[in-house]
Design an enzyme around this catalytic site. Structure first.
Site, PDB file in Angstrom:
ATOM      1  N   HIS A  44       0.831  -1.197   0.000  1.00 10.94           N
ATOM      2  CA  HIS A  44       0.000   0.000   0.000  1.00 10.94           C
ATOM      3  C   HIS A  44       0.870   1.253   0.000  1.00 10.94           C
ATOM      4  CE1 HIS A  44      -3.705  -2.248   1.862  1.00 10.94           C
ATOM      5  NE2 HIS A  44      -3.285  -2.780   0.739  1.00 10.94           N
ATOM      6  N   GLU A  46       0.912   3.917   1.930  1.00 12.79           N
ATOM      7  CA  GLU A  46       1.440   4.330   3.231  1.00 12.79           C
ATOM      8  C   GLU A  46       2.680   3.515   3.607  1.00 12.79           C
ATOM      9  OE1 GLU A  46      -3.147   4.411   3.757  1.00 12.79           O
ATOM     10  OE2 GLU A  46      -1.663   3.458   2.461  1.00 12.79           O
TER      11      GLU A  46
END
Length: 366
Positions: free
Chosen positions: A59, A61
């Site tokens: 992801h 992040e």
């Protein structure tokens, strides 16, 4: 300077814009996961950034946090979508954020996935991480429109496309009606969708490639999906000859073992499907199966009859009608005035797309 009415300042807007642009750069390239952009800021300086990897993992992040692994403490993290808070194939992003000692998280819009929806804020705040949301949310809600629809309805987002002459006619054989500019936009639509669906009749009549042929985007052509109940597709069609270079799926209900074995040797994924009482496939069930396969947006490129079937079932979410400035003088032409009339009835909104097509015109129904 921020006010009570606007809790975000100019710098917040700037950093979130960067995160959103990172997400847009990977649009439709992250599999079943949404494309997300993330920017980490410390002392008014961008120290790391990331976007969802191809096919959805890692992801955004996680990528950004790992790029600045030893210096995230006290930073502000800007992200286009609410961070995930559930365990899936990867640990939750909220856990990585807490572990990295991020001081503040600002996300643009909430994730419609029920496993994370409105949960990350509570989790992060419980660990003393400041959280704000809603920055540039109008833009991100529009960007995540397809993702949100799919999550809510468990079926693909379906877009139709048809090209016709100024007198609302199409041809039965493969002949370009619109100009090269319209065809470029058509190929861009192919790039923006995970699957492209047609019928064996269109394959046999037109022998289309169903690929994206824009420089630099050739490797991002959609999965080809063909409706062919009796496996009547011609063996020398382009999609079969080149099937080993682009994933192709055929929905059928045939017992022709010779044809089945031929198609399997060509690398075709065959999905046997039962027909209904009228001897046709239930298209809603077909699209549910396509969703289960992992294709969440589908572009329909077919003839008038199949498009009318889809319209009668209210299966289109959007529709693009390309119109040439020239009329057709051909005895094989087929009028589609009934299709246009149905589009005007079925869709609440219609506009002329503001893009350069020379003398062609593009109508967008939504």
């Amino acid at each position: 300077m921020s006010t009570k009415k606007d809790k975000f300042n100019k710098k917040d807007h700037y950093y979130m814009s960067l995160a959103i642009n990172l997400a847009k750069n990977k649009k439709n390239l992250t599999g079943t996961n949404p494309s997300v952009g993330c920017v980490i800021v410390k002392y008014d300086r961008v120290v790391a950034f990331g976007s969802t990897n191809f096919n959805g993992r890692p992801h955004a992040e996680t990528i950004a946090l790992n790029r600045n692994k030893n210096n995230n403490k006290g930073s502000t993290l800007y992200v286009s979508l609410e961070p995930c808070s559930h365990y899936g194939k990867t640990p939750p992003c909220t856990k990585a954020i807490i572990k990295s000692k991020i001081k503040k998280v600002i996300y643009s819009t909430e994730d419609n996935d029920f496993r994370s929806h409105k949960k990350s804020k509570k989790i992060l705040k419980s660990r003393k991480v400041s959280v704000q949301s809603g920055l540039l949310s109008k833009e991100t809600r529009k960007f995540y429109k397809i993702y949100n629809y799919v999550k809510k309805n468990n079926r693909p987002y379906i877009i139709g496309k048809l090209a016709c002459s100024s007198d609302l006619s199409i041809l039965k054989n493969k002949t370009h009606i619109t100009n090269e500019y319209s065809r470029k936009v058509s190929h861009l639509l192919r790039y923006e969708n995970q699957g492209i669906l047609t019928t064996y009749k269109t394959i046999n009549n037109d022998n289309p490639k169903l690929t994206c042929r824009i420089d630099g985007l050739e490797n991002f052509s959609p999965v080809r999906i063909i409706i062919d109940r009796d496996l009547k597709i011609k063996q020398k069609s382009y999609v079969l000859l080149k099937s080993k270079f682009q994933k192709t799926i055929i929905f059928h209900n045939s017992k022709n073992l010779k044809k089945i074995n031929f198609l399997k040797k060509r690398g075709i994924k065959l999905v046997k499907f039962n027909t209904e009482n009228d001897n046709y496939f239930d298209l809603k069930k077909i699209f549910k199966k396509i969703y289960d396969i992992g294709i969440h947006s589908v572009l329909i490129e077919s003839g008038k009859i199949f498009i009318n079937r889809l319209l009668s079932k209210n299966l289109f979410n959007e529709f693009y009608l390309f119109m040439s400035n020239r009329s057709l003088i051909n005895k094989n032409k087929v009028k589609i005035s009934d299709v246009k009339r149905t589009l005007n009835i079925k869709f609440k909104n219609r506009n002329i797309v503001n893009t350069y097509l020379d003398k062609d015109k593009l109508l967008h129904y939504y």
